[in-house]
Design a protein around this motif. Structure first.
Motif, PDB file in Angstrom:
ATOM      1  N   GLY A 103      -2.193  11.072  -0.902  1.00 57.03           N
ATOM      2  CA  GLY A 103      -2.683  11.129   0.319  1.00 57.03           C
ATOM      3  C   GLY A 103      -2.153  12.280   1.133  1.00 57.03           C
ATOM      4  N   GLU A 104      -1.043  12.899   0.849  1.00 64.42           N
ATOM      5  CA  GLU A 104      -0.374  14.048   1.751  1.00 64.42           C
ATOM      6  C   GLU A 104      -1.060  15.298   0.876  1.00 64.42           C
ATOM      7  OE1 GLU A 104       3.487  14.293   1.024  1.00 64.42           O
ATOM      8  OE2 GLU A 104       4.241  12.390   2.256  1.00 64.42           O
ATOM      9  N   ALA A 124      -9.037  20.046 -10.779  1.00 64.55           N
ATOM     10  CA  ALA A 124     -10.086  19.455 -10.410  1.00 64.55           C
ATOM     11  C   ALA A 124     -10.744  18.326 -11.358  1.00 64.55           C
ATOM     12  CB  ALA A 124     -11.182  19.926  -9.681  1.00 64.55           C
ATOM     13  N   THR A 125     -10.625  16.944 -11.139  1.00 60.91           N
ATOM     14  CA  THR A 125     -10.949  15.779 -11.943  1.00 60.91           C
ATOM     15  C   THR A 125     -11.771  14.901 -11.187  1.00 60.91           C
ATOM     16  OG1 THR A 125      -8.907  14.814 -12.157  1.00 60.91           O
ATOM     17  CG2 THR A 125      -9.233  16.210 -13.803  1.00 60.91           C
ATOM     18  N   THR A 126     -11.607  14.872  -9.944  1.00 67.77           N
ATOM     19  CA  THR A 126     -12.308  13.755  -9.022  1.00 67.77           C
ATOM     20  C   THR A 126     -13.251  14.279  -8.419  1.00 67.77           C
ATOM     21  OG1 THR A 126     -11.048  13.803  -7.611  1.00 67.77           O
ATOM     22  CG2 THR A 126     -10.027  12.559  -9.186  1.00 67.77           C
ATOM     23  N   ASP A 127     -14.317  13.183  -8.054  1.00 67.32           N
ATOM     24  CA  ASP A 127     -15.372  13.625  -7.344  1.00 67.32           C
ATOM     25  C   ASP A 127     -15.036  14.301  -5.709  1.00 67.32           C
ATOM     26  OD1 ASP A 127     -17.122  12.678  -8.945  1.00 67.32           O
ATOM     27  OD2 ASP A 127     -17.786  10.882  -8.088  1.00 67.32           O
ATOM     28  N   GLU A 128     -13.761  13.624  -5.285  1.00 67.19           N
ATOM     29  CA  GLU A 128     -13.397  14.263  -4.054  1.00 67.19           C
ATOM     30  C   GLU A 128     -12.742  15.521  -4.046  1.00 67.19           C
ATOM     31  OE1 GLU A 128      -9.779  13.249  -0.968  1.00 67.19           O
ATOM     32  OE2 GLU A 128     -10.511  11.585  -2.264  1.00 67.19           O
ATOM     33  N   LEU A 147      -4.654  15.460   2.522  1.00 68.92           N
ATOM     34  CA  LEU A 147      -4.479  15.685   3.950  1.00 68.92           C
ATOM     35  C   LEU A 147      -4.307  17.025   3.847  1.00 68.92           C
ATOM     36  CD1 LEU A 147      -4.656  14.719   6.707  1.00 68.92           C
ATOM     37  CD2 LEU A 147      -2.149  14.293   6.616  1.00 68.92           C
ATOM     38  N   ALA A 148      -3.408  17.757   2.897  1.00 63.91           N
ATOM     39  CA  ALA A 148      -3.139  19.330   3.187  1.00 63.91           C
ATOM     40  C   ALA A 148      -4.456  20.102   2.796  1.00 63.91           C
ATOM     41  CB  ALA A 148      -2.144  19.444   1.984  1.00 63.91           C
ATOM     42  N   THR A 149      -5.216  19.568   1.677  1.00 64.15           N
ATOM     43  CA  THR A 149      -6.534  20.262   1.394  1.00 64.15           C
ATOM     44  C   THR A 149      -7.486  20.117   2.275  1.00 64.15           C
ATOM     45  OG1 THR A 149      -6.205  19.403  -0.980  1.00 64.15           O
ATOM     46  CG2 THR A 149      -8.506  20.256  -0.269  1.00 64.15           C
ATOM     47  N   GLN A 150      -7.648  19.137   3.057  1.00 61.69           N
ATOM     48  CA  GLN A 150      -8.521  18.975   4.079  1.00 61.69           C
ATOM     49  C   GLN A 150      -8.169  19.797   5.329  1.00 61.69           C
ATOM     50  OE1 GLN A 150     -11.470  17.252   4.187  1.00 61.69           O
ATOM     51  NE2 GLN A 150     -11.793  18.543   6.173  1.00 61.69           N
ATOM     52  N   GLY A 178       0.701  -1.076  -0.123  1.00 61.42           N
ATOM     53  CA  GLY A 178       0.071   0.081   0.071  1.00 61.42           C
ATOM     54  C   GLY A 178       0.925   1.210  -0.367  1.00 61.42           C
ATOM     55  N   CYS A 179       2.378   1.109   0.228  1.00 58.76           N
ATOM     56  CA  CYS A 179       3.015   2.426   0.350  1.00 58.76           C
ATOM     57  C   CYS A 179       3.608   2.492  -1.015  1.00 58.76           C
ATOM     58  CB  CYS A 179       4.185   2.064   1.245  1.00 58.76           C
ATOM     59  SG  CYS A 179       3.652   1.635   2.971  1.00 58.76           S
ATOM     60  N   GLY A 180       3.870   3.718  -1.520  1.00 60.54           N
ATOM     61  CA  GLY A 180       4.410   4.120  -2.881  1.00 60.54           C
ATOM     62  C   GLY A 180       3.953   5.472  -3.283  1.00 60.54           C
ATOM     63  N   SER A 181       3.742   5.433  -4.404  1.00 61.01           N
ATOM     64  CA  SER A 181       3.542   6.579  -5.189  1.00 61.01           C
ATOM     65  C   SER A 181       2.009   7.348  -4.696  1.00 61.01           C
ATOM     66  CB  SER A 181       3.377   6.553  -6.702  1.00 61.01           C
ATOM     67  OG  SER A 181       2.374   5.523  -7.029  1.00 61.01           O
ATOM     68  N   SER A 182       1.264   6.416  -3.922  1.00 65.46           N
ATOM     69  CA  SER A 182      -0.060   7.121  -3.478  1.00 65.46           C
ATOM     70  C   SER A 182       0.173   7.870  -2.518  1.00 65.46           C
ATOM     71  CB  SER A 182      -1.027   6.133  -3.155  1.00 65.46           C
ATOM     72  OG  SER A 182      -0.596   5.235  -2.224  1.00 65.46           O
TER      73      SER A 182
END
Length: 115
Positions: free
Chosen positions: A27-28, A53-57, A31-34, A19-23
């Motif tokens: 994720g950071e 912006a391209t994703t629903d999130e 988190l910064a946006t939130q 689960g670690c790597g380019s994602s």
């Protein structure tokens, strides 16, 4: 018995590290946006996400930022929807022209998610 435990532990370790790597950057960034939304830095969120912006999130974060910039909270919107008063009247009674524009941009971003 020991081999099963060792294999199980190795399998868990592989799953955790896969689960670690380019994602991490994604994720950071989320988190910064939130954190910016939590701190009330609505303009910062808009500047960060509006061009890309391209994703629903991302659209939801943009909509939240525009609502916050307009001076509305989700609780106020829900209260206006559930009250007997006309929704438009209850929101317009406490808004300026710029907050109305920001609210409209929030609606546009919500529509990007809903379709």
């Amino acid at each position: 018995m020991i081999q099963k435990g060792l294999v199980s532990a190795l399998l868990r370790l592989v799953l955790v590290f896969s689960g670690c790597g380019s994602s991490d950057n994604e994720g950071e960034s989320r988190l910064a946006t939130q954190q910016m939304l939590d701190d009330g830095d609505y303009t910062g969120v808009i500047e960060k996400l509006e061009p890309t912006a391209t994703t629903d999130e991302e659209y939801l974060a943009l909509a939240s930022a525009y609502m916050g910039k307009a001076g509305y909270s989700l609780l106020e919107i829900i209260s206006a929807i559930t009250s007997d008063d006309d929704l438009v009247f209850s929101l317009a009674s406490s808004s300026s022209f710029s907050s109305t524009l920001d609210f409209n941009k929030a609606v546009e971003n919500f529509k990007n998610v809903v379709g």
